[in-house]
Design a protein around this motif. Sequence first.
Motif: not given
Length: 200
Positions: A82-98
């Motif tokens: 399943y796609s959970y929003t908080y997991k998606t945001l964790e991922y994006i925070n990990g790859v989108e620096k600054n």
Amino acid sequence: MKRKGILGGTFDPFHNGHMNIAYESLYRLKLDEIIFMPAGSPPHKSDKVITSPEIRYDMIKQSITGEEKFKVSRYEIDKKGYSYTYKTLEYINGVEKNTELFFITGVDCLMYIDEWKNPSKIFELSKVVVLNRPGYNKADIMKKKNEVESKYKHNIIFIDIPLLDISSTQIRKKVSKHEEIKYLVPKEVYAIIKNNKLYI
């Protein structure tokens, strides 16, 4: 620091209302980029038939070709489960620096945010942006907004804009009844629906 908006959804199909929301959010919030995040396997729609992720991804990709500030992510489509929003945001925070993230959603989602998986984490990882939708009373929206802000100790950005009264459900129904939808979707989406005989 860059400012990026995350606009998720099933996008079944992607339509002009989604483009309207993206542009209004881009301008009102002074964002550097909008990232469309088509859901792979949304838990709240597990009992519904959804068009294949690849087709929904292609609808967005083709519709935003040439739009420098619009991107589409395959993250939720490619991940398992399943796609959970908080997991998606964790991922994006990990790859989108600054980068400062703005999670953009509709007021309908605000009304049942307590039912989401780990909502407190969503507020920690992003600034939550809520857009109005046709059929909602502004006083009710503000009441719910205040309740959620008090509970999670984070502010919500509410954007009250004239929205196009278009929904994916409405479009699917029109197609099933052989009614015209050219005026509701980008021409690329119209071609994909016709070529794949979707929603009939």
